[in-house]
Design a protein around this motif. Structure first.
Motif, PDB file in Angstrom:
ATOM      1  N   GLU A   1       0.822  -3.142  -4.330  1.00  0.00           N
ATOM      2  CA  GLU A   1      -0.247  -3.006  -5.319  1.00  0.00           C
ATOM      3  C   GLU A   1      -1.587  -2.803  -4.647  1.00  0.00           C
ATOM      4  O   GLU A   1      -2.426  -2.057  -5.140  1.00  0.00           O
ATOM      5  CB  GLU A   1      -0.279  -4.237  -6.225  1.00  0.00           C
ATOM      6  CG  GLU A   1       0.389  -3.972  -7.563  1.00  0.00           C
ATOM      7  CD  GLU A   1       0.717  -5.242  -8.314  1.00  0.00           C
ATOM      8  OE1 GLU A   1      -0.150  -6.144  -8.338  1.00  0.00           O
ATOM      9  OE2 GLU A   1       1.833  -5.333  -8.847  1.00  0.00           O
ATOM     10  N   LYS A   2      -1.776  -3.470  -3.517  1.00  0.00           N
ATOM     11  CA  LYS A   2      -3.023  -3.301  -2.754  1.00  0.00           C
ATOM     12  C   LYS A   2      -3.164  -1.847  -2.337  1.00  0.00           C
ATOM     13  O   LYS A   2      -4.233  -1.247  -2.469  1.00  0.00           O
ATOM     14  CB  LYS A   2      -3.001  -4.202  -1.519  1.00  0.00           C
ATOM     15  CG  LYS A   2      -3.809  -5.475  -1.694  1.00  0.00           C
ATOM     16  CD  LYS A   2      -3.820  -6.255  -0.403  1.00  0.00           C
ATOM     17  CE  LYS A   2      -3.566  -7.742  -0.664  1.00  0.00           C
ATOM     18  NZ  LYS A   2      -3.013  -8.409   0.510  1.00  0.00           N
TER      19      LYS A   2
ATOM     20  N   PRO B   1       8.981  -0.656  -5.867  1.00  0.00           N
ATOM     21  CA  PRO B   1       9.418  -1.825  -5.109  1.00  0.00           C
ATOM     22  C   PRO B   1      10.787  -1.576  -4.477  1.00  0.00           C
ATOM     23  O   PRO B   1      11.540  -0.725  -4.933  1.00  0.00           O
ATOM     24  CB  PRO B   1       9.488  -2.924  -6.166  1.00  0.00           C
ATOM     25  CG  PRO B   1       9.583  -2.228  -7.471  1.00  0.00           C
ATOM     26  CD  PRO B   1       9.032  -0.848  -7.309  1.00  0.00           C
TER      27      PRO B   1
ATOM     28  N   THR C   1       7.821 -10.675  -4.511  1.00  0.00           N
ATOM     29  CA  THR C   1       6.442 -10.752  -4.988  1.00  0.00           C
ATOM     30  C   THR C   1       5.472 -10.384  -3.883  1.00  0.00           C
ATOM     31  O   THR C   1       4.481  -9.685  -4.125  1.00  0.00           O
ATOM     32  CB  THR C   1       6.105 -12.185  -5.472  1.00  0.00           C
ATOM     33  OG1 THR C   1       7.311 -12.906  -5.639  1.00  0.00           O
ATOM     34  CG2 THR C   1       5.344 -12.145  -6.758  1.00  0.00           C
ATOM     35  N   GLN C   2       5.798 -10.856  -2.689  1.00  0.00           N
ATOM     36  CA  GLN C   2       4.917 -10.557  -1.562  1.00  0.00           C
ATOM     37  C   GLN C   2       4.871  -9.050  -1.325  1.00  0.00           C
ATOM     38  O   GLN C   2       3.797  -8.466  -1.190  1.00  0.00           O
ATOM     39  CB  GLN C   2       5.427 -11.273  -0.313  1.00  0.00           C
ATOM     40  CG  GLN C   2       4.389 -11.346   0.788  1.00  0.00           C
ATOM     41  CD  GLN C   2       5.024 -11.789   2.095  1.00  0.00           C
ATOM     42  OE1 GLN C   2       6.146 -12.320   2.100  1.00  0.00           O
ATOM     43  NE2 GLN C   2       4.329 -11.578   3.184  1.00  0.00           N
TER      44      GLN C   2
ATOM     45  N   ASN D   1       5.566  -6.683  -3.438  1.00  0.00           N
ATOM     46  CA  ASN D   1       4.916  -6.007  -4.548  1.00  0.00           C
ATOM     47  C   ASN D   1       3.400  -6.095  -4.483  1.00  0.00           C
ATOM     48  O   ASN D   1       2.708  -5.117  -4.738  1.00  0.00           O
ATOM     49  CB  ASN D   1       5.396  -6.581  -5.881  1.00  0.00           C
ATOM     50  CG  ASN D   1       6.657  -5.902  -6.344  1.00  0.00           C
ATOM     51  OD1 ASN D   1       7.181  -5.041  -5.641  1.00  0.00           O
ATOM     52  ND2 ASN D   1       7.157  -6.296  -7.487  1.00  0.00           N
ATOM     53  N   SER D   2       2.896  -7.286  -4.128  1.00  0.00           N
ATOM     54  CA  SER D   2       1.446  -7.433  -4.092  1.00  0.00           C
ATOM     55  C   SER D   2       0.878  -6.588  -2.953  1.00  0.00           C
ATOM     56  O   SER D   2      -0.212  -6.022  -3.069  1.00  0.00           O
ATOM     57  CB  SER D   2       1.048  -8.898  -3.935  1.00  0.00           C
ATOM     58  OG  SER D   2       1.466  -9.381  -2.678  1.00  0.00           O
ATOM     59  N   GLU D   3       1.674  -6.474  -1.902  1.00  0.00           N
ATOM     60  CA  GLU D   3       1.276  -5.620  -0.778  1.00  0.00           C
ATOM     61  C   GLU D   3       1.156  -4.172  -1.257  1.00  0.00           C
ATOM     62  O   GLU D   3       0.177  -3.481  -0.996  1.00  0.00           O
ATOM     63  CB  GLU D   3       2.352  -5.739   0.314  1.00  0.00           C
ATOM     64  CG  GLU D   3       1.887  -5.460   1.710  1.00  0.00           C
ATOM     65  CD  GLU D   3       0.902  -6.514   2.202  1.00  0.00           C
ATOM     66  OE1 GLU D   3       0.099  -6.115   3.032  1.00  0.00           O
ATOM     67  OE2 GLU D   3       0.922  -7.676   1.766  1.00  0.00           O
TER      68      GLU D   3
ATOM     69  N   ASP E   1      -3.908   0.289  -5.377  1.00  0.00           N
ATOM     70  CA  ASP E   1      -5.306   0.154  -5.779  1.00  0.00           C
ATOM     71  C   ASP E   1      -6.211   0.981  -4.883  1.00  0.00           C
ATOM     72  O   ASP E   1      -7.158   1.610  -5.352  1.00  0.00           O
ATOM     73  CB  ASP E   1      -5.738  -1.322  -5.716  1.00  0.00           C
ATOM     74  CG  ASP E   1      -5.242  -2.095  -6.917  1.00  0.00           C
ATOM     75  OD1 ASP E   1      -4.955  -1.438  -7.943  1.00  0.00           O
ATOM     76  OD2 ASP E   1      -5.139  -3.326  -6.838  1.00  0.00           O
TER      77      ASP E   1
ATOM     78  N   VAL F   1       4.587   0.436 -12.007  1.00  0.00           N
ATOM     79  CA  VAL F   1       5.599  -0.047 -11.079  1.00  0.00           C
ATOM     80  C   VAL F   1       6.971   0.456 -11.526  1.00  0.00           C
ATOM     81  O   VAL F   1       7.321   0.335 -12.695  1.00  0.00           O
ATOM     82  CB  VAL F   1       5.612  -1.592 -11.022  1.00  0.00           C
ATOM     83  CG1 VAL F   1       6.619  -2.069  -9.987  1.00  0.00           C
ATOM     84  CG2 VAL F   1       4.227  -2.111 -10.698  1.00  0.00           C
TER      85      VAL F   1
END
Lengths: 145, 146
Positions: free
Chosen positions: A65-66, A41, A58-59, A61-63, A69, A92
């Protein structure tokens, strides 16, 4: 030896070659593969330009994480032909630090890593993940070109 | 796939660990191992022992076992493991990293197995270690052993 091989991947060409090499060794030595992808991050320069509130983090990080994945999904396809046990994990944090602590925590007896990852030429100036891992890890480290 | 494995040895314990790992891999892939020692001339970290002052001291020093040379130590380790396909080479040069890289290119090496820190602890800190240089330069996979 080579019973539990840790393969850190980042989706770069060399990391896929490292995965191939690890697969070869695991087949010969009858070992298992532990494939991890570390997302970092705030690595993004763009993040520095915007205010760092919790929502943005958070935004971001989720980006990330996608993306992580997706990298692991590609890895899954690449090791589809492998007979032994394979584990996948998404971590992370700071890449070289996470890789070394993961190897310790998981009792991996070797690490197979690509010499140069996604950051390419930037590593020339900043010091690369692979050289840090090879210097600080307590187990043998195979660096693949 | 792994026909030739190069193991640079310098007499340090980590180099012998590297040789052991190389033999473990070599046994699986049926590969030839080349143990290479690069002798550094005028290496002040390996000064000869001082001259004995008295007869008794001379006797004492003669009784002490001498440190084996790096290649002797490697030969011993290979003999213990019973590994046959191994050759030992020695070179003299002031720059081990360059010589190792050269040897990799010349002899078509498929993999290098080496210790992360050898004999030169201080030189390693000051000038960058041999293993770091080799792992960054050569084209083939490199295993760094602790």
């Amino acid at each position: 030896m080579f019973k539990k091989i840790l393969v850190p991947i980042d989706g770069s060409e060399t990391s896929w070659r490292a995965l191939e090499e690890a697969q070869l060794l695991a087949e010969k030595f009858d070992g298992e593969l532990h494939i991890i992808n570390v997302i970092q991050p705030y690595n993004n320069a763009a993040l520095l330009a915007v205010p760092l509130d919790q929502a943005t983090i958070t935004q971001g990080n989720s980006e990330l994480e996608k993306i992580g994945d997706k990298v692991l999904t590609i890895a899954k396809e690449k090791v589809a032909g492998f007979k032994g046990k394979v584990d996948f994990a998404l971590e992370v944090g700071h890449p070289s630090e996470r890789i070394i602590s993961f190897a310790k925590k998981d009792n991996c007896d070797s690490i197979v890593i690509g010499s140069r990852g996604l950051s390419g030429i930037a590593e020339f100036f900043l010091g690369s993940v692979s050289s840090k891992v090879s210097q600080y890890a307590t187990v043998p480290v195979l660096i693949v070109k | 796939m792994l026909k030739k494995i190069l193991v640079p040895v310098d007499g340090s314990p980590t180099a012998l660990n590297a040789l052991n790992l190389a033999m473990a891999i070599g046994a699986k892939f049926d590969s030839e191992i080349i143990a290479l020692h690069i002798n550094i001339p005028y290496d002040y970290t390996k000064l000869p022992p001082r001259k004995p002052k008295t007869e008794a001291e001379a006797e004492e020093m003669a009784r002490k076992p001498k440190n084996p040379t790096p290649l002797d130590a490697a030969q011993k380790v290979a003999a213990v493991a019973g590994y046959g396909k191994i050759v030992f080479r020695q070179m003299v040069d002031t720059n081990p990293a360059d010589k190792i890289v050269e040897a990799v290119e010349q002899s078509d090496i498929d993999m290098v197995v080496m210790g992360n820190r050898g004999m030169g602890v201080w030189a390693g800190l000051l000038m960058g270690s041999v293993s770091a240089k080799v792992s960054q330069t050569v084209e083939c996979p490199v295993i760094i052993v602790k």
